[in-house]
Design a protein around this motif. Structure first.
Motif, PDB file in Angstrom:
ATOM      1  N   LYS A 168       0.964  -1.462   0.033  1.00  0.00           N
ATOM      2  CA  LYS A 168      -0.113   0.355  -0.086  1.00  0.00           C
ATOM      3  C   LYS A 168       1.152   1.187   0.277  1.00  0.00           C
ATOM      4  CE  LYS A 168      -3.793   2.643   2.473  1.00  0.00           C
ATOM      5  NZ  LYS A 168      -3.377   4.008   1.799  1.00  0.00           N
ATOM      6  N   GLU A 169       2.325   1.160   0.864  1.00  0.00           N
ATOM      7  CA  GLU A 169       2.942   2.277   0.870  1.00  0.00           C
ATOM      8  C   GLU A 169       3.759   2.896  -0.415  1.00  0.00           C
ATOM      9  OE1 GLU A 169       6.645   3.586   3.418  1.00  0.00           O
ATOM     10  OE2 GLU A 169       6.038   1.636   2.849  1.00  0.00           O
ATOM     11  N   LYS A 170       3.839   1.249  -1.600  1.00  0.00           N
ATOM     12  CA  LYS A 170       4.507   1.863  -2.919  1.00  0.00           C
ATOM     13  C   LYS A 170       3.679   2.321  -3.644  1.00  0.00           C
ATOM     14  CE  LYS A 170       7.975  -1.221  -1.897  1.00  0.00           C
ATOM     15  NZ  LYS A 170       9.016  -2.120  -2.815  1.00  0.00           N
ATOM     16  N   PHE A 171       1.998   1.727  -3.851  1.00  0.00           N
ATOM     17  CA  PHE A 171       0.828   2.320  -4.834  1.00  0.00           C
ATOM     18  C   PHE A 171       0.919   3.467  -4.015  1.00  0.00           C
ATOM     19  CE2 PHE A 171      -2.919   2.263  -5.730  1.00  0.00           C
ATOM     20  CZ  PHE A 171      -3.506   2.012  -7.117  1.00  0.00           C
ATOM     21  N   ASP A 172       0.003   4.066  -2.805  1.00  0.00           N
ATOM     22  CA  ASP A 172       0.248   5.777  -2.535  1.00  0.00           C
ATOM     23  C   ASP A 172       1.008   6.417  -3.257  1.00  0.00           C
ATOM     24  OD1 ASP A 172      -2.095   4.837  -1.348  1.00  0.00           O
ATOM     25  OD2 ASP A 172      -1.508   4.551   0.153  1.00  0.00           O
ATOM     26  N   GLN A 219      -2.836   4.799 -16.461  1.00  0.00           N
ATOM     27  CA  GLN A 219      -2.512   3.559 -16.909  1.00  0.00           C
ATOM     28  C   GLN A 219      -1.401   3.561 -15.254  1.00  0.00           C
ATOM     29  OE1 GLN A 219      -1.162   3.517 -21.152  1.00  0.00           O
ATOM     30  NE2 GLN A 219      -2.814   1.725 -20.958  1.00  0.00           N
ATOM     31  N   LYS A 220      -0.521   4.724 -15.441  1.00  0.00           N
ATOM     32  CA  LYS A 220       0.586   4.496 -14.843  1.00  0.00           C
ATOM     33  C   LYS A 220      -0.076   4.917 -13.310  1.00  0.00           C
ATOM     34  CE  LYS A 220       3.737   7.740 -17.297  1.00  0.00           C
ATOM     35  NZ  LYS A 220       3.975   8.939 -17.320  1.00  0.00           N
ATOM     36  N   VAL A 221      -0.851   4.710 -12.591  1.00  0.00           N
ATOM     37  CA  VAL A 221      -1.506   3.980 -11.581  1.00  0.00           C
ATOM     38  C   VAL A 221      -1.409   2.821 -11.626  1.00  0.00           C
ATOM     39  CG1 VAL A 221      -3.284   4.207  -9.806  1.00  0.00           C
ATOM     40  CG2 VAL A 221      -2.107   6.696 -11.025  1.00  0.00           C
ATOM     41  N   ILE A 222      -2.898   2.253 -12.316  1.00  0.00           N
ATOM     42  CA  ILE A 222      -3.548   1.363 -12.084  1.00  0.00           C
ATOM     43  C   ILE A 222      -2.079  -0.631 -12.695  1.00  0.00           C
ATOM     44  CG2 ILE A 222      -3.983   0.701 -14.728  1.00  0.00           C
ATOM     45  CD1 ILE A 222      -6.929  -0.486 -13.388  1.00  0.00           C
ATOM     46  N   SER A 223      -1.317   0.157 -13.129  1.00  0.00           N
ATOM     47  CA  SER A 223      -0.001  -0.367 -13.863  1.00  0.00           C
ATOM     48  C   SER A 223       0.357  -1.042 -12.580  1.00  0.00           C
ATOM     49  CB  SER A 223       0.136  -0.589 -14.917  1.00  0.00           C
ATOM     50  OG  SER A 223       1.809   1.068 -13.913  1.00  0.00           O
ATOM     51  N   LYS A 224       0.807   0.075 -11.192  1.00  0.00           N
ATOM     52  CA  LYS A 224       1.179  -0.209 -10.254  1.00  0.00           C
ATOM     53  C   LYS A 224       0.744  -1.522  -9.261  1.00  0.00           C
ATOM     54  CE  LYS A 224       4.989   1.848  -7.645  1.00  0.00           C
ATOM     55  NZ  LYS A 224       6.319   0.480  -7.977  1.00  0.00           N
ATOM     56  N   ALA A 225      -0.490  -1.954  -9.450  1.00  0.00           N
ATOM     57  CA  ALA A 225      -0.994  -3.166  -8.467  1.00  0.00           C
ATOM     58  C   ALA A 225      -0.604  -3.813  -9.328  1.00  0.00           C
ATOM     59  CB  ALA A 225      -2.635  -2.897  -9.043  1.00  0.00           C
ATOM     60  N   ASN A 226       0.649  -4.371 -10.358  1.00  0.00           N
ATOM     61  CA  ASN A 226       1.129  -6.064 -10.795  1.00  0.00           C
ATOM     62  C   ASN A 226       0.010  -6.128 -11.114  1.00  0.00           C
ATOM     63  OD1 ASN A 226       3.504  -4.456 -11.224  1.00  0.00           O
ATOM     64  ND2 ASN A 226       4.325  -5.090  -8.693  1.00  0.00           N
ATOM     65  N   THR A 227      -1.062  -6.795 -11.117  1.00  0.00           N
ATOM     66  CA  THR A 227      -2.079  -7.265 -11.889  1.00  0.00           C
ATOM     67  C   THR A 227      -2.148  -7.284 -13.445  1.00  0.00           C
ATOM     68  OG1 THR A 227      -2.677  -6.652  -9.004  1.00  0.00           O
ATOM     69  CG2 THR A 227      -4.136  -7.895 -10.887  1.00  0.00           C
ATOM     70  N   GLY A 228      -2.173  -8.425 -13.964  1.00  0.00           N
ATOM     71  CA  GLY A 228      -2.739  -8.261 -15.433  1.00  0.00           C
ATOM     72  C   GLY A 228      -3.919  -7.649 -15.738  1.00  0.00           C
ATOM     73  N   HIS A 229      -4.344  -8.281 -15.072  1.00  0.00           N
ATOM     74  CA  HIS A 229      -6.400  -8.190 -15.136  1.00  0.00           C
ATOM     75  C   HIS A 229      -6.864  -6.933 -14.513  1.00  0.00           C
ATOM     76  CE1 HIS A 229      -5.510 -12.035 -16.692  1.00  0.00           C
ATOM     77  NE2 HIS A 229      -6.993 -12.426 -17.097  1.00  0.00           N
ATOM     78  N   ALA A 230      -6.037  -5.870 -14.101  1.00  0.00           N
ATOM     79  CA  ALA A 230      -6.985  -4.668 -13.508  1.00  0.00           C
ATOM     80  C   ALA A 230      -5.638  -4.410 -14.112  1.00  0.00           C
ATOM     81  CB  ALA A 230      -5.910  -4.872 -12.053  1.00  0.00           C
ATOM     82  N   GLU A 231      -6.250  -3.476 -15.470  1.00  0.00           N
ATOM     83  CA  GLU A 231      -5.626  -2.735 -16.541  1.00  0.00           C
ATOM     84  C   GLU A 231      -6.770  -1.337 -17.094  1.00  0.00           C
ATOM     85  OE1 GLU A 231      -4.076  -5.315 -19.701  1.00  0.00           O
ATOM     86  OE2 GLU A 231      -6.221  -6.496 -19.401  1.00  0.00           O
TER      87      GLU A 231
END
Length: 460
Positions: free
Chosen positions: A55-59, A84-96
């Motif tokens: 969460k820290e890195k995502f925020d 895209q630069k925000v959602i890709s930080k989750a490193n989840t292929g289907h969250a895009e």
């Protein structure tokens, strides 16, 4: 016809809304508000937003992206890139959030020009897959090292934040199917000329290239890696079946599968090849129907499936789905934020006289996505067939079961994984489906190393 081809390639791949496809400029305030909505949407609705990043890195990344917005007039392409630069930080292929196709189509229709070389990414190197330039000396298979003084490694590092994936292997696969020229345009815009450095036969060569028309010289001439084409044929004593994507008209799909297996059973070939390469995935009801024709016992497509509900998901469900269906009723009756299991009935094999009982081989590669990877893992775990090819980019244990929400100002469609799927053998290792017989699909070009090698092995 050619314009229709381009729109079919892009519009079918990417979801649009009227707002998303028509407006071209947005205020900084609108984009920031959509950015806040995106963050809330992910926090409330993603099954496990922090599975692969803290969460820290995502925020921290979110704040960095928000502060990077300087101008008050922001193009649709720039807005999509920001999200895209925000959602890709989750490193989840289907969250895009997909490539900004609406902006690209407008650019191409207005005579825009792009980089003329298609590339494939293998073993930390970039190889020229297709040459659309006017220089025939540039050979497919050559390694490309630099473009306009920038190392390929550095160019990819600028593209990666726009691509959602659990690992670099999947990011590279997605860059291949979105296509390097399109993504280069998204990052750098239109450029007239390119100086490139290429390694050919252990020699470094320099070339100067002109950009090419995005429509006439590129889109009209190429074929996208992902294919929904259904194919069925015989190679001697081997039947070959490509079912296409696991989506679309399900009745039509089942008729094709029924017809194929009717022909297979009449001829009784010794071998059957089921091709799941370059497959975008889809719904398990499609893949289950296919597998039932060569399964020798009842099967499930997962060992565990669970969902997370939210107010965003409930609104989406009420708007788009049949709320009398038991699956959607479960989503609506649980509390927002609650995670709950959902159980599917076992799939029964086809009756004995319809089933194929010979040797089955299933082809996979790095472009076998989502349900195609899940189906391949099912086939492997139940030992219904021997897998041949290369490791899938997607994991068979994954966060998926998507729903789509549009951001209010830009209309940008956001794909959210509401479910968690665990493969049949219960493994939760972060790995793709690994075939028993490994053959690399070099360059993803017209030469079919995987199929040719298997046919040769089978004596065809």
């Amino acid at each position: 016809m050619r314009y229709k081809q381009l729109f079919l390639i892009l519009i079918l791949l990417f979801p649009f809304s009227n707002n998303y496809s028509q407006r071209r400029q947005f205020s900084k305030k609108e984009v920031l508000e959509d950015l806040d909505t995106l963050k809330t949407l992910l926090e409330k609705s993603h099954y496990n937003l922090y599975a692969y990043t803290s969460k820290e890195k995502f925020d921290q990344n979110f704040e960095k992206v928000a502060k990077s917005l300087k101008e008050d007039s922001i193009s649709l392409k720039e807005a999509v890139g920001t999200f895209q630069k925000v959602i890709s930080k989750a490193n989840t292929g289907h969250a895009e959030i997909d490539f900004p196709a609406a902006s690209y189509i407008a650019f191409a229709q207005q005579g825009g020009k792009i980089f003329p070389l298609e590339i494939a990414l293998e073993d930390s190197k970039a190889y020229i897959r297709k040459n659309y330039s006017n220089n025939p000396e540039i050979k497919s298979g050559s390694e490309i090292l630099e473009v306009n003084g920038k190392r390929i490694k550095d160019i990819l590092s600028l593209i990666y934040p726009h691509i959602s994936a659990e690992r670099p292997y999947l990011k590279k696969a997605k860059i291949e199917f979105w296509s390097f020229p399109r993504l280069y345009w998204q990052i750098f815009g239109e450029e007239e000329q390119f100086s490139i450095s290429v390694k050919e036969n252990n020699q470094i060569k320099e070339y100067n290239l002109q950009s090419v028309s995005a429509l006439e010289a590129y889109e009209y001439k190429r074929k996208d890696i992902l294919s929904s084409d259904r194919k069925f044929k015989f190679y001697g004593n081997t039947a070959y079946l490509n079912p296409g994507n696991f989506s679309g008209d399900e009745n039509d799909y089942q008729k094709f599968i029924d017809s194929a297996f009717s022909a297979i059973n009449k001829k009784s070939p010794a071998n059957l090849i089921v091709d799941l390469r370059n497959n975008a995935g889809g719904n398990n009801s499609f893949s289950d129907y296919l597998i039932s024709y060569f399964a020798n016992k009842p099967f499930q497509w997962n060992s565990r499936f669970s969902l997370k509900t939210s107010e965003f998901l409930k609104r989406n469900t009420r708007k788009n789905n049949d709320t009398t269906n038991a699956y959607f009723q479960e989503i609506l009756k649980h509390q927002n934020g609650e995670v709950f299991p959902y159980y599917f009935e076992e799939m029964q094999p086809m009756e004995s006289q319809k089933r194929y009982k010979g040797n089955v081989f299933t082809l996979i590669n790095r472009q076998s996505y989502s349900q195609a990877a899940v189906a391949a893992s099912l086939i492997q775990d139940y030992q219904f067939a021997t897998l041949v090819g290369e490791e899938t980019g997607d994991f068979p244990t994954l966060y998926a079961s998507l729903f789509i929400v549009e951001l209010p100002h830009t209309g940008t469609p956001v794909k959210i994984p509401k479910g968690y799927i665990v493969r049949v053998n219960k493994s939760e290792k972060p790995e793709g489906v690994v075939p028993e017989i490994q053959i690399n699909d070099h360059l993803l070009d017209d030469r079919d190393e995987i199929l040719d090698s298997l046919l040769k092995k089978l004596g065809n």
